[in-house]
Design a protein around this motif. Structure first.
Motif, short mmCIF file in Angstrom:
data_model
loop_
_atom_site.label_atom_id
_atom_site.label_comp_id
_atom_site.label_asym_id
_atom_site.label_seq_id
_atom_site.Cartn_x
_atom_site.Cartn_y
_atom_site.Cartn_z
N LYS A 28 31.58 52.24 39.49
CA LYS A 28 31.77 50.89 40.04
C LYS A 28 31.91 50.94 41.55
N ASN A 29 32.69 51.90 42.06
CA ASN A 29 32.84 52.06 43.50
C ASN A 29 31.51 52.40 44.15
N ALA A 30 30.78 53.33 43.54
CA ALA A 30 29.50 53.76 44.11
C ALA A 30 28.54 52.58 44.21
N GLU A 31 28.49 51.76 43.18
CA GLU A 31 27.59 50.60 43.22
C GLU A 31 27.97 49.66 44.35
N ALA A 32 29.26 49.41 44.52
CA ALA A 32 29.72 48.51 45.58
C ALA A 32 29.45 49.11 46.96
N TRP A 33 29.78 50.38 47.13
CA TRP A 33 29.63 51.02 48.44
C TRP A 33 28.16 51.20 48.81
N ASN A 34 27.32 51.48 47.82
CA ASN A 34 25.89 51.65 48.10
C ASN A 34 25.24 50.34 48.54
N SER A 35 25.82 49.22 48.15
CA SER A 35 25.25 47.93 48.54
C SER A 35 25.82 47.46 49.88
N GLU B 101 37.28 64.43 40.56
CA GLU B 101 36.36 63.79 41.49
C GLU B 101 35.76 62.58 40.79
N TYR B 102 35.92 61.40 41.42
CA TYR B 102 35.39 60.19 40.77
C TYR B 102 34.17 59.62 41.47
N VAL B 103 34.01 59.92 42.76
CA VAL B 103 32.82 59.46 43.47
C VAL B 103 32.56 60.41 44.63
N ARG B 104 31.29 60.53 45.02
CA ARG B 104 30.89 61.44 46.09
C ARG B 104 29.76 60.83 46.89
N PHE B 105 29.84 61.00 48.22
CA PHE B 105 28.71 60.68 49.08
C PHE B 105 28.02 61.99 49.41
N ASN B 106 26.70 62.02 49.24
CA ASN B 106 25.91 63.19 49.58
C ASN B 106 24.85 62.74 50.57
N SER B 107 24.87 63.33 51.79
CA SER B 107 23.95 62.86 52.82
C SER B 107 22.49 63.16 52.49
N THR B 108 22.25 64.17 51.68
CA THR B 108 20.87 64.48 51.28
C THR B 108 20.32 63.37 50.37
N GLU C 24 33.94 56.04 35.20
CA GLU C 24 33.64 54.61 35.14
C GLU C 24 34.07 53.92 36.44
N TYR C 25 35.28 54.25 36.91
CA TYR C 25 35.77 53.70 38.17
C TYR C 25 34.89 54.13 39.34
N GLY C 26 34.49 55.41 39.35
CA GLY C 26 33.64 55.93 40.41
C GLY C 26 32.27 55.27 40.45
#
Length: 72
Positions: A34-41, A14-21, A30-32
């Motif tokens: 970077k993705n999380a930072e981009a997707w959160n913005s 698992e490299y990245v996760r969205f948690n609705s809470t 490291e890849y996750g």
């Protein structure tokens, strides 16, 4: 309450996760991260996940809850 967890996995890791809470993406590699930072913005990405919570989770929870009540 209902919690949506949307995990992204590559090669069984698992490299990245969205948690609705939490309301945002969290990266675990490291890849996750970077993705999380981009997707959160990106309000569009976050909006899609929140829409899934409403469309899938809450809809199905209502169906299951009704089925349970019908059996009691």
């Amino acid at each position: 309450g209902i919690e949506l967890i949307d995990s992204y996995v590559f090669n069984k890791v698992e490299y990245v996760r969205f948690n609705s809470t939490v309301g945002r993406y969290v990266g675990y590699t490291e890849y996750g991260v970077k993705n999380a930072e981009a997707w959160n913005s990106d309000a569009g990405f976050l909006g899609q996940e929140q829409a899934e919570l409403e469309r899938v989770c809450k809809h199905n929870a209502d169906l299951h809850y009704s089925a349970i009540l019908d059996k009691t």
